[in-house]
Design a protein around this motif. Sequence first.
Motif, PDB file in Angstrom:
ATOM      1  N   GLU A 158       0.649  -1.800  -0.309  1.00  0.00           N
ATOM      2  CA  GLU A 158       0.011  -0.384  -0.079  1.00  0.00           C
ATOM      3  C   GLU A 158       1.061   1.465   0.671  1.00  0.00           C
ATOM      4  OE1 GLU A 158      -3.269   0.510  -0.483  1.00  0.00           O
ATOM      5  OE2 GLU A 158      -3.893  -1.784  -0.449  1.00  0.00           O
ATOM      6  N   GLU A 159       1.787   1.202   0.982  1.00  0.00           N
ATOM      7  CA  GLU A 159       2.604   1.792   0.669  1.00  0.00           C
ATOM      8  C   GLU A 159       3.688   2.234  -0.260  1.00  0.00           C
ATOM      9  OE1 GLU A 159       7.151   3.887   2.783  1.00  0.00           O
ATOM     10  OE2 GLU A 159       5.997   1.588   3.719  1.00  0.00           O
ATOM     11  N   ALA A 160       3.441   1.765  -0.987  1.00  0.00           N
ATOM     12  CA  ALA A 160       4.510   1.725  -3.054  1.00  0.00           C
ATOM     13  C   ALA A 160       3.293   2.167  -3.401  1.00  0.00           C
ATOM     14  CB  ALA A 160       4.980   0.397  -2.885  1.00  0.00           C
ATOM     15  N   ASP A 161       2.213   2.050  -3.735  1.00  0.00           N
ATOM     16  CA  ASP A 161       1.123   2.629  -4.434  1.00  0.00           C
ATOM     17  C   ASP A 161       1.040   4.009  -3.738  1.00  0.00           C
ATOM     18  OD1 ASP A 161      -0.705   2.019  -6.260  1.00  0.00           O
ATOM     19  OD2 ASP A 161      -1.875   2.025  -4.589  1.00  0.00           O
ATOM     20  N   GLN A 162       0.695   4.283  -2.445  1.00  0.00           N
ATOM     21  CA  GLN A 162       0.597   5.460  -2.361  1.00  0.00           C
ATOM     22  C   GLN A 162       1.884   6.056  -3.429  1.00  0.00           C
ATOM     23  OE1 GLN A 162      -1.485   7.195  -0.764  1.00  0.00           O
ATOM     24  NE2 GLN A 162      -0.447   9.496  -1.227  1.00  0.00           N
ATOM     25  N   LEU A 163       2.786   5.898  -3.571  1.00  0.00           N
ATOM     26  CA  LEU A 163       3.909   6.793  -4.136  1.00  0.00           C
ATOM     27  C   LEU A 163       4.344   6.223  -5.574  1.00  0.00           C
ATOM     28  CD1 LEU A 163       7.426   4.927  -2.385  1.00  0.00           C
ATOM     29  CD2 LEU A 163       6.791   7.240  -2.081  1.00  0.00           C
TER      30      LEU A 163
END
Length: 902
Positions: A516-521
Amino acid sequence: MTAWVSYGCRVMEGDFTFDRGGGGMLLEQPVMRERSHKSYRPLTVLTFRLNYLFSELSAASYHLLNIILHAAVCVLFLRVCRLFLDKPFSLLAALLFAVHPIHTEAVTGVVGRAELLSSIFLLAAFLAYTKSTSMEHSIVWPPIALTVVLVASATLCKEQGITVVGICCVYEVFVAQGFTLPMLLDTLRQVLQGKDGFPYAILQTLLKLIVLVISTLLLVIIRVQVIQSQLPVFTRFDNPAAVSPTPTRQLTFNYLLPVNAWLLLNPSELCCDWTMGTIPLVESLLDLRNLATVMFYTFLCLLAHYSLCYRHSSAKTVIMALSLIVLPFIPASNLFFPVGFVVAERVLYVPSMGFCVLIAHGFKMVSHKGHLKKISWLMIGVLLTTHAVKTFNRNWDWESEYTLFTSALKVNKNNAKLWNNVGHALENQNNYAMALRYFLQATRVQPDDIGAHMNVGRTYKNLNKSKQAEEAYLVAKSLMPQVIPGKKYATRVAPNHLNVYINLANLIRANDSRLEEADQLYRQAISMRPDFKQAYISRGELLLKMNKLTEARDAYLRALELDGTNADLWYNLAIVNIEMKDPSEALKNFNHALEINPRHKLALFNSALLMQESGEPKFWPEANRRFLTYVEEEPDDANGYFNLGMLAMDANENAAAEHWMRKAIGLQAGFRSALFNLALLYSQSKREVDALPVLDELLRHHPEHIKGLILKGDILMNHKKDTRGAKACFERILQMDPTNVQGKHNLCVVYFEERDLPRAERCLEETLALAPNEEYVRRHLNIVRSKMAAMSAAGEPLSKEGAGLSAREEKPQETTEEIAVGEKEGSRADAVGKSTGGEKNVRKSSVEGLRGGGADQTEPFDSTQAGKRTKGKSTKEIKDIEEKRAAALKRLEEIERILSGD
């Protein structure tokens, strides 16, 4: 890892690098793209295509053609010099031009061909124009028409070619017509006062110049239309002065003029890249470097005054030399519009012609003085020799990227791009530890260089230091303009810089807990640049990994709106369709990819595999054609040959199947699925003797291969009458998997064959406990018990060592249900995933970057996934399976007859 990984999307998984620049790299970008330098040079590109046609990427042919073109320029320049200089001094100017070290970048660097071609047409256009006046001083139009054509050709090689029009105008007014500036002013004053009209010579001159100017304006309009009225975009690192305030910008740009002049006068310290901090900004009027600017302009004004105010031949030579220096340099001067560099040695190729004319003319004047004649000849000899030696040595600096950029660092250590580029060269040699030192030095030289921090992060990642890599990426991210919540993001960001979000996301997504953190980036990069195609591509691949199929599809569709001609995007969309259980749409998108790129290897392989798995015979010829095309592209990939073999097995073409399987095994020793299916092919073709050596090779490489052990045990027991060998196979299976019902049941049959009925009974009881719902096991147990009861009643021993049933006429052909109803390994359910043996008889995966990132590694496929892939079989497959089940039931009846003693 979920099943989609076995299909694999073609994405840029590797870290993106920052543009190197400055090293003569030839990077082709469509002029509509933002990163394009808006350089429309079709004739130059045509010569590269011709080079490739004859020698592909052989560097020697490209350099040879550049040398030939440079020689042609020298010959044309000699002819131009003879218009203004005597033969000896014309030759001197041409020789000095031929060996001047400043030309190394333009001649040795392949990308410098634009300078060479443009110069040829520029000089040819000027020579044609000199013939536009007849002996009777009338206009000759054919040379003018030819001049216009040659000017257009020069411009289509490089933009500065259009400046030859200005050179022709100077020649016409001050050389051909013999005007001086005072004469022109006096004539204009008389016309304005009404005392006299324009002289006929001036009217002729005006007419010729009007034709040239109009043609030039048309070329400019066309050129602007080609780039869609967009100026190229450069960063502050490319040209720091361009984004500096007044008066820093003006002072620095004017100071660059004497810097370029000094490179022509003293080419001792040459550098392939003068951007970033190479030349510190001139920020104050008190900077001593302003004296160099004043001296340069003073000398230039003196030469201009001399050439414009006198009519003798010396003045004409000087005015033409100045026009060759000044006019072609104006587009690269930064004085009227910013360019993407501070200083570039290659753009001095044409201006150096004027410089050489000035040197030859000055030598002529000095050599006519008797007491200086010998000294001047000696000095010119030394000058030519030293320049030739310097040029020879400078060529060796261009031997490789590493030698080029290390030589530049000897001249300038304040340019972070040079440190980065040496790091890139070492990185290409897989010398990551040394590359890291250069990248870190780049961050110290230019702490706000986002690209340098990205390079540090990527190198740490290559060194498997993920924590340090993340820290470096976070530093680069902190240097980006920050988004203010609630406010529209207005700052323009270059895609190169946005790659920091992609690289950081690609790093942390390796941790499944941070998806999810990668998707936010990715979403942050998209919010900053909604047209950032790569962010949609990478996000689509991540969403596919997160099993968010609809969002992944939408991401790829958005990317296709930005670039509908990208075959990789159509391929990735097809992979999403497969995961969404929509094979027909997947096949359509695979076909889209192949329409754009008929040799797209992954689309060829996976579309053919999709056709093969459909079970529809009508697709098999096209699938076969695509696999054949794939093996042409990848002749060393065993997977293509294996799948050709599977297609041949489906079509009952046993000879072809054997050929392709043998080819696959020859390329990949120990190819598990190929070995098993070849053995199965031999077994089904009644060639059990040929199957055994293949099974032995399979089990040597993969001793845990259960299906191989079952097939070998079956052949040994039913065809070789080797119950001991068969028993060893089945016991090996149970050692690896004590709960394997198939192996357990077959071992029970071996015990029965050995007439060890009590042991067969215990074995069948244990098997029934493992599979209480298997009726055939229960029937066999009842038959064994009935047999034991009958033998006990007859007083016969229940265990007879070594008796067996080998002499019975009603011996079964196969003793295992699995062999009767099982499928070919690798063709359907067992084809999914990458085995521990290293097979890739699956949907192929490819993951790539700007600098060629590493491939995604697929995990071994969970056995529970096999059932998912067997759904949706064709009517023909279902019919085949039912026939196999009927045959299996018949064989079970035979086993029951054996067990009951009928």
